[in-house]
Design an enzyme around this catalytic site. Sequence first.
Site, PDB file in Angstrom:
ATOM      1  CB  VAL A  92      -5.026   7.377   7.186  1.00 27.89           C
ATOM      2  CG1 VAL A  92      -4.379   8.354   8.154  1.00 27.89           C
ATOM      3  CG2 VAL A  92      -4.280   6.045   7.169  1.00 27.89           C
ATOM      4  CE  LYS A  99      -0.113  13.924  11.877  1.00 27.56           C
ATOM      5  NZ  LYS A  99      -0.909  14.078  13.125  1.00 27.56           N
ATOM      6  N   GLY A 102      -0.608   4.941   7.171  1.00 32.08           N
ATOM      7  CA  GLY A 102      -1.049   3.945   6.191  1.00 32.08           C
ATOM      8  C   GLY A 102       0.000   2.868   6.002  1.00 32.08           C
ATOM      9  CE1 TYR A 136      -2.502   1.028  -0.383  1.00 28.67           C
ATOM     10  CE2 TYR A 136      -3.853   1.110  -2.357  1.00 28.67           C
ATOM     11  CZ  TYR A 136      -3.731   1.234  -0.991  1.00 28.67           C
ATOM     12  OH  TYR A 136      -4.815   1.566  -0.230  1.00 28.67           O
TER      13      TYR A 136
END
Length: 164
Positions: A92, A99, A102, A136
């Site tokens: 990104v 925002k 991702g 993640y």
Amino acid sequence: MSTSELSIRPATPADVPAIFSMIFELAVFEKLEHMVVANEAMLHDSLFCDKPVCEALVGETNGGEVVTFALFFHNFSTFLCKKGLYLEDLYVQQSQRGKGYGKQMLVALAQLAVERDCGRFEWSVLDWNANAIKFYEGMGATVMPDWRICRVTGEALAQLSAQA
């Protein structure tokens, strides 16, 4: 997949310059720009030849600007006897971070993996990228602590292939 701010779609040949530019931005971020030997023509051929070796999704803003990409391919799990979806790179643009883009890209890829009956959705992360690891893990990913990537490239690959 689409939101009011980001539309995610398969990449087209017209997206290659934007994707390649972000690949180089990613390499700079990872302090690996010295390893980039690819060019736009090579990327185009990899994505859009008769038998593509990879695929890409792009995310574009309402204004039509491509601000994120995900490049992926299928691998295979012998334990599951199923193909998997392997994310090679997700990026990104710096100005567009924070925002949720991702996350939206990962969700779109997970949906694609489910649609294609993949047994796994996998990717690698640099051990020093604590922000990415936290992100993640927050998405439900398990960072595999006991696994390391092995790579043979360039002259070492040529030497290995020449062994009897």
